[in-house]
Design an enzyme around this catalytic site. Structure first.
Site, short mmCIF file in Angstrom:
data_model
loop_
_atom_site.label_atom_id
_atom_site.label_comp_id
_atom_site.label_asym_id
_atom_site.label_seq_id
_atom_site.Cartn_x
_atom_site.Cartn_y
_atom_site.Cartn_z
N SER A 102 29.53 -7.25 12.49
CA SER A 102 29.50 -6.10 11.56
C SER A 102 28.10 -5.52 11.44
O SER A 102 27.17 -6.25 11.11
CB SER A 102 29.91 -6.51 10.14
OG SER A 102 31.02 -7.33 10.14
N ASN A 156 25.32 -10.60 1.44
CA ASN A 156 25.63 -10.62 -0.01
C ASN A 156 25.51 -12.04 -0.53
O ASN A 156 25.60 -13.00 0.23
CB ASN A 156 27.05 -10.10 -0.24
CG ASN A 156 28.09 -10.89 0.52
OD1 ASN A 156 28.30 -10.65 1.71
ND2 ASN A 156 28.71 -11.86 -0.13
N MET A 184 33.65 -15.19 8.11
CA MET A 184 35.05 -15.17 8.57
C MET A 184 35.17 -15.06 10.09
O MET A 184 36.21 -14.66 10.60
CB MET A 184 35.79 -13.99 7.91
CG MET A 184 35.76 -14.02 6.39
SD MET A 184 36.51 -12.53 5.70
CE MET A 184 36.06 -12.67 3.97
N SER A 185 34.10 -15.39 10.80
CA SER A 185 34.19 -15.30 12.27
C SER A 185 33.41 -16.45 12.89
O SER A 185 33.41 -17.55 12.36
CB SER A 185 33.66 -13.94 12.75
OG SER A 185 32.32 -13.76 12.36
N TYR A 212 41.67 -13.01 10.46
CA TYR A 212 42.42 -12.42 9.33
C TYR A 212 43.20 -11.18 9.73
O TYR A 212 44.04 -10.69 8.98
CB TYR A 212 41.51 -12.12 8.14
CG TYR A 212 40.37 -11.16 8.40
CD1 TYR A 212 40.60 -9.80 8.60
CD2 TYR A 212 39.06 -11.61 8.44
CE1 TYR A 212 39.56 -8.92 8.83
CE2 TYR A 212 38.01 -10.74 8.67
CZ TYR A 212 38.26 -9.40 8.87
OH TYR A 212 37.24 -8.53 9.11
N GLU A 213 42.92 -10.63 10.92
CA GLU A 213 43.70 -9.47 11.37
C GLU A 213 45.12 -9.88 11.76
O GLU A 213 45.96 -9.02 11.99
CB GLU A 213 43.00 -8.78 12.54
CG GLU A 213 41.68 -8.13 12.13
CD GLU A 213 40.92 -7.55 13.31
OE1 GLU A 213 41.39 -6.56 13.89
OE2 GLU A 213 39.87 -8.12 13.66
N HIS A 243 33.82 -1.75 13.88
CA HIS A 243 33.93 -2.55 15.10
C HIS A 243 34.72 -1.74 16.12
O HIS A 243 35.95 -1.77 16.10
CB HIS A 243 34.72 -3.84 14.85
CG HIS A 243 34.02 -4.83 13.96
ND1 HIS A 243 33.41 -5.96 14.44
CD2 HIS A 243 33.84 -4.86 12.63
CE1 HIS A 243 32.89 -6.64 13.43
NE2 HIS A 243 33.15 -5.99 12.33
N ALA A 298 27.81 -11.26 9.82
CA ALA A 298 27.47 -11.08 8.41
C ALA A 298 28.03 -12.28 7.65
O ALA A 298 29.13 -12.74 7.95
CB ALA A 298 28.08 -9.79 7.89
N HIS A 309 39.00 -10.62 14.33
CA HIS A 309 38.91 -11.65 13.31
C HIS A 309 40.28 -12.28 13.12
O HIS A 309 41.30 -11.59 13.23
CB HIS A 309 38.45 -11.06 11.98
CG HIS A 309 37.09 -10.43 12.04
ND1 HIS A 309 36.87 -9.19 12.57
CD2 HIS A 309 35.88 -10.90 11.65
CE1 HIS A 309 35.58 -8.91 12.49
NE2 HIS A 309 34.96 -9.93 11.95
N HIS A 332 32.93 -4.92 1.08
CA HIS A 332 32.70 -4.69 2.51
C HIS A 332 31.62 -3.64 2.77
O HIS A 332 30.85 -3.74 3.71
CB HIS A 332 34.01 -4.30 3.21
CG HIS A 332 33.88 -4.21 4.71
ND1 HIS A 332 33.64 -5.32 5.51
CD2 HIS A 332 33.91 -3.15 5.55
CE1 HIS A 332 33.55 -4.93 6.77
NE2 HIS A 332 33.70 -3.62 6.83
N1 HPA Z 1 32.34 -14.46 2.36
C1 HPA Z 1 32.98 -14.56 3.55
N2 HPA Z 1 32.67 -13.82 4.59
C2 HPA Z 1 31.67 -12.93 4.47
C3 HPA Z 1 30.97 -12.78 3.26
C4 HPA Z 1 31.33 -13.59 2.14
O1 HPA Z 1 30.75 -13.51 1.05
N3 HPA Z 1 30.05 -11.81 3.48
C5 HPA Z 1 30.19 -11.42 4.76
N4 HPA Z 1 31.17 -12.09 5.37
#
Ligand code: HPA
Length: 273
Positions: A32, A236, A212-213, A86-87, A62, A114, A84, A248
């Site tokens: 990302s 974050n 998440m990746s 989650y998709e 992406h 990220a 990902h 996001h």
């Molecule tokens: N949690 C999970 N995945 C992420 C986060 C998060 O806070 N930030 C970026 N990807």
């Protein structure tokens, strides 16, 4: 005699060979916000994922193409657009590109990602060189019949993030006077962000950041004999560590700023290979 199985990744590797010829030594998966690195490529050629048998991703920011060109004088491939878990796609689709790169002959996988921080000392914008992971996705890309052509049934994950490549990255970061810390990546499936209790749990488990990746790709790459380097960008604070819950747009904006530091590190590093 039964015919040897022809897996989807092998078709992608064949398409890459046909389209781009000899394999580059390095592939970089652009996470990302890190897509800008592709603008540093010279003499590049690109193939949309759909043309070479790779699934396309649905996440904003992406796009999906494979680029091959020169970065700091070294021939590299870049996968712009990652899938990902989650998709909802299968793990096979998730790691098809990584396996295809390995089968094509690419030796090194560089990933960016990220992540949320799990400790108050890790601030948005910080770079974290991943030294290890905790897989909490509840899935593993190697489940199912082993693909013997790629690697063993029970691959060793003791040094999944190549220590020598990691040490080189640390050296480059300090030469460029960029702060980069080391950390453990906890992988969750998402797509919901964590609860405050989950963030506390992940920190207690020994993780530094959550994302998440990365982990499915790392497992598939190590299985197939590739060396992996991952640098994460803290986009974050983990939920509950600050007043603002993660979102996001914040992830994408913070990563965009941190890429000004990450891109020179990757370019200089790749230039040494
Ligand atoms: N949690 C999970 N995945 C992420 C986060 C998060 O806070 N930030 C970026 N990807």
């Amino acid at each position: 005699m039964s015919k040897p199985e022809y897996h989807p990744y092998a078709a992608v590797a064949d398409a890459c060979r046909k389209r781009f010829g000899e394999p580059p030594r390095v592939v970089i998966i652009l996470g990302s916000g890190v897509g800008v690195l592709q603008h540093s490529l010279e003499n590049d050629d690109a193939a949309p994922y759909s043309e070479i048998g790779l699934p396309t991703t649905s996440v904003v920011g992406h796009d999906g193409k494979l680029l091959v060109g020169e970065l700091a004088g070294t021939r590299v491939a870049m996968l712009s657009g990652r899938l990902h878990s989650y998709e909802g796609r299968s793990m096979e689709e998730n790691v098809r590109a990584v396996r295809a790169m390995a089968a094509w002959g690419v030796e090194i996988l560089v990933m960016t990602s990220a992540v949320g921080s799990l400790h108050i000392e890790l601030q948005p914008g910080d770079l974290v060189r991943v030294t290890d992971h905790i897989n909490l996705m509840g899935i593993n890309p190697l489940v199912g019949p082993n693909i013997d052509a790629l690697g063993p049934r029970f691959p060793d994950m003791a040094a999944a993030y190549d220590p020598a490549l990691g040490a080189q990255a640390d050296t480059v970061a300090s030469e460029l006077e960029m702060r980069m810390v080391r950390g453990v990546y906890a992988a969750v499936r998402g797509p919901s962000f964590e609860t405050p209790a989950e963030v506390r749990m992940l920190a207690k488990m020994g993780a530094s950041v959550v994302g998440m990746s990365v982990v499915p790709e790392t497992i598939a790459a190590v299985h197939a004999g590739m060396r992996v380097l991952t640098i994460a960008i803290v986009s974050n604070d983990g939920t509950g560590l600050s007043d603002e819950p993660p979102n996001h747009d914040e992830v994408t904006a913070t990563v965009g700023q941190a890429t000004d530091r990450l891109c020179p590190i990757i370019s200089r590093l790749v230039g040494q290979w």
